[in-house]
Design a protein around this motif. Sequence first.
Motif, PDB file in Angstrom:
ATOM      1  N   LEU A 111      90.216   8.239  18.663  1.00  0.00           N
ATOM      2  CA  LEU A 111      89.435   9.127  17.818  1.00  0.00           C
ATOM      3  C   LEU A 111      88.150   8.446  17.357  1.00  0.00           C
ATOM      4  N   ALA A 112      88.265   7.273  16.780  1.00  0.00           N
ATOM      5  CA  ALA A 112      87.086   6.554  16.293  1.00  0.00           C
ATOM      6  C   ALA A 112      86.150   6.168  17.433  1.00  0.00           C
ATOM      7  N   SER A 113      86.718   5.754  18.554  1.00  0.00           N
ATOM      8  CA  SER A 113      85.897   5.332  19.693  1.00  0.00           C
ATOM      9  C   SER A 113      85.092   6.489  20.277  1.00  0.00           C
ATOM     10  N   PHE A 114      85.726   7.639  20.413  1.00  0.00           N
ATOM     11  CA  PHE A 114      85.007   8.768  20.999  1.00  0.00           C
ATOM     12  C   PHE A 114      84.067   9.438  19.999  1.00  0.00           C
ATOM     13  N   ILE A 115      84.397   9.441  18.717  1.00  0.00           N
ATOM     14  CA  ILE A 115      83.418   9.888  17.712  1.00  0.00           C
ATOM     15  C   ILE A 115      82.167   9.031  17.863  1.00  0.00           C
ATOM     16  N   SER A 116      82.365   7.737  17.980  1.00  0.00           N
ATOM     17  CA  SER A 116      81.250   6.799  18.105  1.00  0.00           C
ATOM     18  C   SER A 116      80.426   7.077  19.350  1.00  0.00           C
ATOM     19  N   ALA A 117      81.092   7.265  20.470  1.00  0.00           N
ATOM     20  CA  ALA A 117      80.372   7.531  21.721  1.00  0.00           C
ATOM     21  C   ALA A 117      79.578   8.830  21.626  1.00  0.00           C
ATOM     22  N   PHE A 118      80.162   9.874  21.030  1.00  0.00           N
ATOM     23  CA  PHE A 118      79.457  11.156  20.911  1.00  0.00           C
ATOM     24  C   PHE A 118      78.230  11.024  20.017  1.00  0.00           C
ATOM     25  N   VAL A 119      78.378  10.359  18.879  1.00  0.00           N
ATOM     26  CA  VAL A 119      77.236  10.177  17.968  1.00  0.00           C
ATOM     27  C   VAL A 119      76.163   9.324  18.640  1.00  0.00           C
ATOM     28  N   LEU A 120      76.566   8.240  19.275  1.00  0.00           N
ATOM     29  CA  LEU A 120      75.587   7.365  19.934  1.00  0.00           C
ATOM     30  C   LEU A 120      74.886   8.082  21.085  1.00  0.00           C
ATOM     31  N   PHE A 121      75.584   8.953  21.778  1.00  0.00           N
ATOM     32  CA  PHE A 121      74.962   9.749  22.841  1.00  0.00           C
ATOM     33  C   PHE A 121      73.874  10.638  22.257  1.00  0.00           C
ATOM     34  N   ASP A 122      74.129  11.184  21.073  1.00  0.00           N
ATOM     35  CA  ASP A 122      73.156  12.039  20.398  1.00  0.00           C
ATOM     36  C   ASP A 122      71.938  11.221  19.946  1.00  0.00           C
ATOM     37  N   VAL A 123      72.166   9.987  19.536  1.00  0.00           N
ATOM     38  CA  VAL A 123      71.073   9.118  19.087  1.00  0.00           C
ATOM     39  C   VAL A 123      70.193   8.736  20.273  1.00  0.00           C
ATOM     40  N   LYS A 124      70.827   8.261  21.308  1.00  0.00           N
ATOM     41  CA  LYS A 124      70.121   7.836  22.525  1.00  0.00           C
ATOM     42  C   LYS A 124      71.120   7.940  23.667  1.00  0.00           C
ATOM     43  N   LYS A 125      70.818   8.753  24.629  1.00  0.00           N
ATOM     44  CA  LYS A 125      71.771   9.051  25.703  1.00  0.00           C
ATOM     45  C   LYS A 125      72.358   7.785  26.334  1.00  0.00           C
ATOM     46  N   ILE A 126      71.539   6.792  26.594  1.00  0.00           N
ATOM     47  CA  ILE A 126      72.025   5.579  27.236  1.00  0.00           C
ATOM     48  C   ILE A 126      73.044   4.855  26.350  1.00  0.00           C
ATOM     49  N   LEU A 127      72.844   4.895  25.017  1.00  0.00           N
ATOM     50  CA  LEU A 127      73.814   4.271  24.106  1.00  0.00           C
ATOM     51  C   LEU A 127      75.167   4.969  24.201  1.00  0.00           C
ATOM     52  N   GLY A 128      75.134   6.295  24.273  1.00  0.00           N
ATOM     53  CA  GLY A 128      76.376   7.053  24.390  1.00  0.00           C
ATOM     54  C   GLY A 128      77.088   6.787  25.696  1.00  0.00           C
ATOM     55  N   ILE A 129      76.315   6.712  26.776  1.00  0.00           N
ATOM     56  CA  ILE A 129      76.911   6.424  28.082  1.00  0.00           C
ATOM     57  C   ILE A 129      77.549   5.036  28.066  1.00  0.00           C
ATOM     58  N   ILE A 130      76.835   4.081  27.488  1.00  0.00           N
ATOM     59  CA  ILE A 130      77.385   2.723  27.379  1.00  0.00           C
ATOM     60  C   ILE A 130      78.637   2.731  26.508  1.00  0.00           C
ATOM     61  N   ALA A 131      78.621   3.472  25.392  1.00  0.00           N
ATOM     62  CA  ALA A 131      79.758   3.512  24.461  1.00  0.00           C
ATOM     63  C   ALA A 131      80.985   4.188  25.062  1.00  0.00           C
ATOM     64  N   ILE A 132      80.786   5.051  26.048  1.00  0.00           N
ATOM     65  CA  ILE A 132      81.930   5.699  26.710  1.00  0.00           C
ATOM     66  C   ILE A 132      82.818   4.666  27.386  1.00  0.00           C
ATOM     67  N   VAL A 133      82.220   3.584  27.888  1.00  0.00           N
ATOM     68  CA  VAL A 133      83.000   2.556  28.592  1.00  0.00           C
ATOM     69  C   VAL A 133      84.023   1.907  27.656  1.00  0.00           C
ATOM     70  N   PRO A 134      83.613   1.324  26.509  1.00  0.00           N
ATOM     71  CA  PRO A 134      84.636   0.746  25.633  1.00  0.00           C
ATOM     72  C   PRO A 134      85.574   1.808  25.041  1.00  0.00           C
ATOM     73  N   ALA A 135      85.059   3.031  24.808  1.00  0.00           N
ATOM     74  CA  ALA A 135      85.919   4.093  24.277  1.00  0.00           C
ATOM     75  C   ALA A 135      87.032   4.421  25.272  1.00  0.00           C
ATOM     76  N   THR A 136      86.672   4.526  26.534  1.00  0.00           N
ATOM     77  CA  THR A 136      87.663   4.815  27.576  1.00  0.00           C
ATOM     78  C   THR A 136      88.637   3.658  27.741  1.00  0.00           C
ATOM     79  N   LEU A 137      88.110   2.432  27.740  1.00  0.00           N
ATOM     80  CA  LEU A 137      88.993   1.257  27.820  1.00  0.00           C
ATOM     81  C   LEU A 137      89.938   1.190  26.622  1.00  0.00           C
ATOM     82  N   MET A 138      89.423   1.547  25.447  1.00  0.00           N
ATOM     83  CA  MET A 138      90.257   1.542  24.242  1.00  0.00           C
ATOM     84  C   MET A 138      91.406   2.538  24.397  1.00  0.00           C
TER      85      MET A 138
END
Length: 185
Positions: A111-138
């Motif tokens: 939950l926390a990891s994907f909330i983070s990825a979604f928010v970061l994607f909204d801030v800057k698409k590349i940040l969200g794409i990068i954040a999806i990797v640790p969120a998925t691994l988590m």
Amino acid sequence: MLFGTENFEFGILNKLHDWLHCDFMDSLMVGVSSLGNAGAVWIVIAIVMVSLKRYRKSGFVFAGALILGLIFGNLIMKNIIARPRPCELFEGIDMLIKIPSDPSFPSGHTLASFISAFVLFDVKKILGIIAIVPATLMALSRMYLFVHFPTDILGGIVLALIIYFIVRSFLKRAEAEDYKKAVGE
């Protein structure tokens, strides 16, 4: 069984473990999972964003979404649903981490990891794409470690998306009100 899918889900967990199990993966999954303990890595990122003027508004959205995730996911849903963890129901698993004391559904780490990825994607698409990797691994690590069922992970992702859209809609509404005030409407 509460969800009625546990036998099918145990099959998925066992296959996942059979395919990936080795000393390297054991260490990697324990490490990745521990990054999500108490949402620490995501909280630090939200604090950094709040402290930077350029990202302050997004940082508050991030922090607000994480707080809602904590309230609705960890404090309300987990306690109402009270689903046991797979490691509590399946004998013969050598646990690599301490068994969490709270219920299983939804996965708080996911939950926390994907909330983070979604928010970061909204801030800057590349940040969200990068954040999806640790969120998925988590999310994967939580299943690998037998502390969550696949539907716990899915529930965490869906709830993250719902919370993100709620927080984002409030922000958009506030921005629209600010715009109306600025132009004198």
